[in-house]
Scaffold this motif. Sequence first.
Motif, mmCIF file in Angstrom:
data_model
loop_
_atom_site.group_PDB
_atom_site.id
_atom_site.type_symbol
_atom_site.label_atom_id
_atom_site.label_comp_id
_atom_site.label_asym_id
_atom_site.label_seq_id
_atom_site.Cartn_x
_atom_site.Cartn_y
_atom_site.Cartn_z
ATOM 1 N N ALA A 1 7.211 -23.229 31.165
ATOM 2 C CA ALA A 1 7.122 -23.482 29.726
ATOM 3 C C ALA A 1 8.253 -24.386 29.249
ATOM 4 O O ALA A 1 8.038 -25.312 28.460
ATOM 5 N N ALA B 1 7.755 -28.100 27.705
ATOM 6 C CA ALA B 1 8.256 -28.387 26.358
ATOM 7 C C ALA B 1 9.272 -29.524 26.377
ATOM 8 O O ALA B 1 9.290 -30.370 25.476
ATOM 9 N N LEU C 1 4.857 -28.347 16.554
ATOM 10 C CA LEU C 1 3.925 -27.573 17.369
ATOM 11 C C LEU C 1 4.531 -27.181 18.713
ATOM 12 O O LEU C 1 4.301 -26.071 19.206
ATOM 13 N N THR C 2 5.318 -28.073 19.319
ATOM 14 C CA THR C 2 5.929 -27.753 20.612
ATOM 15 C C THR C 2 6.924 -26.611 20.478
ATOM 16 O O THR C 2 6.917 -25.664 21.283
ATOM 17 N N THR D 1 7.167 -24.326 18.009
ATOM 18 C CA THR D 1 6.547 -23.064 17.596
ATOM 19 C C THR D 1 5.727 -22.430 18.715
ATOM 20 O O THR D 1 5.768 -21.208 18.910
ATOM 21 N N LEU D 2 4.977 -23.239 19.469
ATOM 22 C CA LEU D 2 4.197 -22.677 20.567
ATOM 23 C C LEU D 2 5.106 -22.079 21.634
ATOM 24 O O LEU D 2 4.759 -21.067 22.266
ATOM 25 N N SER D 3 6.271 -22.684 21.834
ATOM 26 C CA SER D 3 7.213 -22.174 22.838
ATOM 27 C C SER D 3 7.676 -20.772 22.478
ATOM 28 O O SER D 3 7.644 -19.858 23.316
ATOM 29 N N ILE E 1 6.341 -18.702 20.262
ATOM 30 C CA ILE E 1 5.226 -17.761 20.096
ATOM 31 C C ILE E 1 4.804 -17.185 21.445
ATOM 32 O O ILE E 1 4.595 -15.981 21.591
ATOM 33 N N VAL E 2 4.690 -18.062 22.452
ATOM 34 C CA VAL E 2 4.296 -17.615 23.795
ATOM 35 C C VAL E 2 5.315 -16.633 24.351
ATOM 36 O O VAL E 2 4.960 -15.556 24.846
ATOM 37 N N TRP F 1 3.416 -23.462 8.120
ATOM 38 C CA TRP F 1 3.188 -22.879 9.440
ATOM 39 C C TRP F 1 4.506 -22.594 10.147
ATOM 40 O O TRP F 1 4.713 -21.493 10.687
#
Length: 449
Positions: free
Chosen positions: A143, A147, A199-200, A202-204, A206-207, A274
């Motif tokens: 991850a 990222a 997005l990069t 936040t997705l990091s 969140i996962v 968001w």
Amino acid sequence: MAARKGGFSLSLSSRRFSPPAVLAGIYALFILLGAIVLRLPVSNFGDVSFSDALFTAASAVTVTGLIVVDTGSAFTIFGQVVITVLIQIGGLGLMTFAALLLSMLGVTIGMPQKLVLRDELGQTSLGELGALVRVVVLVALAAEGLATAVLMTVFVPEFGWAQGFWQALFHAISAFNNAGFSLFPDSLMRYVDDPVVNLTITLSFIVSGLGFVVLADLYRNRRWDKLTLHSKLMLSGSLCLVVFAWIMVALLEWSNPGTLGGLDGAGTRLLASWFQAVTPRTAGFNTLDYAGMEDSTTIMTIALMLVGGGPSSTAGGIKVTTLIVLILATLAFFRRQERLHIFGRSLGISEIMKVLALTALSLFWVVIAWFVMSITYRGDMLDLLFEICSAFGTVGLSRGATGELDALGRMVIILTMFLGRLGPLTLAFSLATQTKPRVQYPEGRVFLG
């Protein structure tokens, strides 16, 4: 520590030191060592005191992100690398790294180490700990690498190859570990309208905030009906919290000129909404100024920070599953049910008691810390509560009060970050002794409510 006959023995003496106590001691030692290294001339530009270094090390090891000096300008590249290492160690867990190293050396991990590792990963059993450790490390490296590559598309054109790569790597590691450290003085506010960065990042987090147990379960069982109860609770609970927070931030801040109202275009406002909706899940980055937010948004953010992410993750807080069990227990009480039922499974009194103890200890500490710090703090009390909850949830968001704290305030915040990273129950178990009562008393009745 001592190796013997292919095994690995830690002189724990379980009668004297419980695994949570050992874990707390290891974290405290790394904080102290990190402070000493960050205080060295090679690590900073000369304006960092030992108090600043200690606070920064504690914030990094506990993956919080609260700062008293600007990370990008106060520390040299070497100091920034030290902070990155502390974040990685604190986020993935000291015992996780130790177990991985021992496995690579072919050394057998003994029962005392497994007990500490179990508490480090938030597990209730010793089974499949080795597999979970491998999942933790592999997912983290994959991850963070992905990222970094994506963020380089933004940072390299802006800063050049060397600095752009370092910016991307630092923020990727900080995001995945839910640390919230940034090399920019305004966190990520300058990229409020950049979808790649938003997005990069936040997705990091969140996962990673879902928890490695959930990620391993998703990898093994790709169908909803085959997932464990824990995974179902985490996924559904996280989705509900994120959607709720996203809608509320947009509604509460849409016309606020200090936040969303100062942005151009509905798309940018929704993107900023968001980011601010998911970052209180202990991520700590921000693309809007939290000091300019409405009090209603601030109160909602405080609640989200206290909840945090998932067990066995890089996130802090009382955890999403704890909130869900609290809600289910309340509903069961009004329905006069003795057991909780959800997704075709039931939960007994032991889970409820643990959740109640965790929540009570958490709230007690927040109130006590708020009271102690209010003795010497002369600013806004809501700002102070915000910083305390940010520290307890290992979030790192700030309304500016942390930089104004005196020595007492800094020490309370450090203790709060430490407690939030280890978990109130972990420290409580480390101090508690298991004794059987010699006298049995008849049951009594207390009228409640």
